[in-house]
Design a protein around this motif. Structure first.
Motif, mmCIF file in Angstrom:
data_model
loop_
_atom_site.group_PDB
_atom_site.id
_atom_site.type_symbol
_atom_site.label_atom_id
_atom_site.label_comp_id
_atom_site.label_asym_id
_atom_site.label_seq_id
_atom_site.Cartn_x
_atom_site.Cartn_y
_atom_site.Cartn_z
ATOM 1 N N ARG A 152 0.915 -1.291 -0.169
ATOM 2 C CA ARG A 152 -0.311 -0.118 0.077
ATOM 3 C C ARG A 152 0.868 1.523 -0.015
ATOM 4 O O ARG A 152 0.565 2.229 -0.864
ATOM 5 C CB ARG A 152 -0.854 -0.058 1.209
ATOM 6 N N GLU A 153 1.974 1.454 0.775
ATOM 7 C CA GLU A 153 2.781 2.396 0.900
ATOM 8 C C GLU A 153 3.544 2.703 -0.660
ATOM 9 O O GLU A 153 3.573 3.543 -0.953
ATOM 10 C CB GLU A 153 3.754 2.182 2.065
ATOM 11 N N GLN A 154 3.976 1.492 -1.011
ATOM 12 C CA GLN A 154 4.441 1.742 -2.497
ATOM 13 C C GLN A 154 3.454 2.315 -3.683
ATOM 14 O O GLN A 154 3.928 2.989 -4.222
ATOM 15 C CB GLN A 154 5.195 0.184 -2.800
ATOM 16 N N ARG A 155 2.390 1.604 -3.372
ATOM 17 C CA ARG A 155 1.423 1.970 -4.350
ATOM 18 C C ARG A 155 1.226 3.635 -3.903
ATOM 19 O O ARG A 155 0.895 4.454 -5.047
ATOM 20 C CB ARG A 155 0.219 1.253 -4.252
ATOM 21 N N GLU A 156 0.737 3.880 -3.006
ATOM 22 C CA GLU A 156 0.810 5.454 -2.681
ATOM 23 C C GLU A 156 1.890 6.396 -2.852
ATOM 24 O O GLU A 156 1.473 7.513 -3.446
ATOM 25 C CB GLU A 156 0.182 5.700 -1.016
ATOM 26 N N ALA A 157 3.058 5.726 -2.901
ATOM 27 C CA ALA A 157 4.110 6.617 -3.098
ATOM 28 C C ALA A 157 4.024 6.601 -4.760
ATOM 29 O O ALA A 157 4.647 7.965 -5.113
ATOM 30 C CB ALA A 157 5.467 6.020 -2.817
ATOM 31 N N PHE A 158 3.906 5.629 -5.525
ATOM 32 C CA PHE A 158 3.818 5.660 -7.023
ATOM 33 C C PHE A 158 2.683 6.806 -7.412
ATOM 34 O O PHE A 158 3.097 7.475 -8.232
ATOM 35 C CB PHE A 158 3.504 4.584 -7.477
ATOM 36 N N GLU A 159 1.565 6.785 -6.870
ATOM 37 C CA GLU A 159 0.492 7.407 -7.200
ATOM 38 C C GLU A 159 1.045 8.897 -6.882
ATOM 39 O O GLU A 159 0.557 9.960 -7.575
ATOM 40 C CB GLU A 159 -0.887 7.080 -6.338
ATOM 41 N N GLU A 160 1.545 9.080 -5.730
ATOM 42 C CA GLU A 160 2.038 10.479 -5.512
ATOM 43 C C GLU A 160 3.169 10.864 -6.276
ATOM 44 O O GLU A 160 3.092 12.297 -6.547
ATOM 45 C CB GLU A 160 2.581 10.351 -3.787
ATOM 46 N N GLN A 161 3.983 10.200 -6.855
ATOM 47 C CA GLN A 161 4.892 10.648 -7.683
ATOM 48 C C GLN A 161 4.329 10.827 -9.174
ATOM 49 O O GLN A 161 4.625 11.642 -9.566
ATOM 50 C CB GLN A 161 5.996 9.266 -7.683
ATOM 51 N N GLN A 162 3.586 10.092 -9.619
ATOM 52 C CA GLN A 162 2.783 10.135 -10.712
ATOM 53 C C GLN A 162 1.883 11.734 -10.675
ATOM 54 O O GLN A 162 1.903 12.177 -11.712
ATOM 55 C CB GLN A 162 1.662 9.081 -10.985
ATOM 56 N N ALA A 163 1.138 11.737 -9.516
ATOM 57 C CA ALA A 163 0.538 13.001 -9.578
ATOM 58 C C ALA A 163 1.306 14.070 -9.338
ATOM 59 O O ALA A 163 1.017 15.467 -10.173
ATOM 60 C CB ALA A 163 -0.247 13.170 -8.186
ATOM 61 N N LYS A 164 2.700 14.039 -9.023
ATOM 62 C CA LYS A 164 3.667 15.283 -8.825
ATOM 63 C C LYS A 164 4.102 15.419 -10.587
ATOM 64 O O LYS A 164 4.190 16.632 -10.783
ATOM 65 C CB LYS A 164 4.760 14.938 -7.984
ATOM 66 N N LEU B 32 2.441 14.989 -13.133
ATOM 67 C CA LEU B 32 1.306 15.440 -13.861
ATOM 68 C C LEU B 32 1.296 16.724 -13.525
ATOM 69 O O LEU B 32 1.049 17.850 -14.311
ATOM 70 C CB LEU B 32 -0.077 14.661 -13.688
ATOM 71 N N GLN B 33 1.309 17.155 -12.279
ATOM 72 C CA GLN B 33 1.381 18.665 -12.043
ATOM 73 C C GLN B 33 2.709 19.407 -12.268
ATOM 74 O O GLN B 33 2.055 20.448 -13.026
ATOM 75 C CB GLN B 33 1.523 18.669 -10.212
ATOM 76 N N GLU B 34 3.738 18.920 -12.488
ATOM 77 C CA GLU B 34 4.940 19.527 -13.237
ATOM 78 C C GLU B 34 4.545 19.692 -14.642
ATOM 79 O O GLU B 34 5.018 20.828 -15.313
ATOM 80 C CB GLU B 34 6.085 18.708 -12.899
ATOM 81 N N GLU B 35 4.071 18.845 -15.467
ATOM 82 C CA GLU B 35 3.666 18.706 -16.695
ATOM 83 C C GLU B 35 2.677 19.819 -17.059
ATOM 84 O O GLU B 35 2.985 20.411 -17.873
ATOM 85 C CB GLU B 35 3.136 17.142 -17.040
ATOM 86 N N ALA B 36 1.480 20.093 -16.175
ATOM 87 C CA ALA B 36 0.835 20.886 -16.353
ATOM 88 C C ALA B 36 1.280 22.169 -16.284
ATOM 89 O O ALA B 36 0.951 23.130 -16.956
ATOM 90 C CB ALA B 36 -0.386 20.643 -15.556
ATOM 91 N N GLU B 37 2.182 22.412 -15.196
ATOM 92 C CA GLU B 37 2.826 23.912 -15.171
ATOM 93 C C GLU B 37 3.574 24.197 -16.168
ATOM 94 O O GLU B 37 3.749 25.225 -16.536
ATOM 95 C CB GLU B 37 3.678 23.806 -13.637
ATOM 96 N N ARG B 38 4.468 23.089 -16.787
ATOM 97 C CA ARG B 38 5.222 23.478 -18.019
ATOM 98 C C ARG B 38 4.369 23.763 -18.963
ATOM 99 O O ARG B 38 4.656 24.697 -19.914
ATOM 100 C CB ARG B 38 6.132 22.168 -18.372
ATOM 101 N N LYS B 39 3.243 23.144 -19.283
ATOM 102 C CA LYS B 39 2.341 23.507 -20.529
ATOM 103 C C LYS B 39 1.786 24.805 -20.262
ATOM 104 O O LYS B 39 1.716 25.703 -21.023
ATOM 105 C CB LYS B 39 1.217 22.627 -20.526
#
Length: 120
Positions: free
Chosen positions: A96-108, A110-117
């Protein structure tokens, strides 16, 4: 009247045999209702086939510990089940912790990509 010094009811007195081993205080136990006992202890009768050598090992170990072999088998099974449950829970929590860390990393990402665009 035979007055003896009272032995304190400590765990050490029971384990050493000072208490609980005087034959003057022995009596036959009243008959028990096995169904009521099983219900009270939440026990269920099962049938299991074990190797004869394993049963003999349990009997030897039980005798060395001053208990019956069936209660020893119950203890062994309970310890194993408790240990396995804890192991499974630890594994599930780690996943669960690995999945949450992965999801957090993916969200980050996506956030960085959205800011670049946004600034492009």
């Amino acid at each position: 009247m035979n007055e003896q010094a009272k032995i304190p009811g400590t765990a050490e007195a029971w384990e050493s045999g000072e208490l609980g081993q005087d034959e003057r205080f022995v009596k036959v136990a009243d008959p028990i209702d096995e169904a009521a006992l099983n219900d009270a202890l939440d026990l269920q009768l099962i049938s299991i086939r074990l190797q004869k050598a394993l049963i003999e090992d349990f009997k030897m170990i039980a005798k060395a510990n001053g208990i019956g072999y069936q209660p020893l088998i119950r203890q062994v099974l309970k310890r194993f089940a408790d240990s396995e449950k804890k192991r499974l829970i630890r594994e599930m929590m780690a996943e669960r912790e690995q999945r949450e860390a992965f999801e957090e990393q993916q969200a980050k990402k996506l956030q960085e990509e959205a800011e670049r665009k946004q600034y492009a």
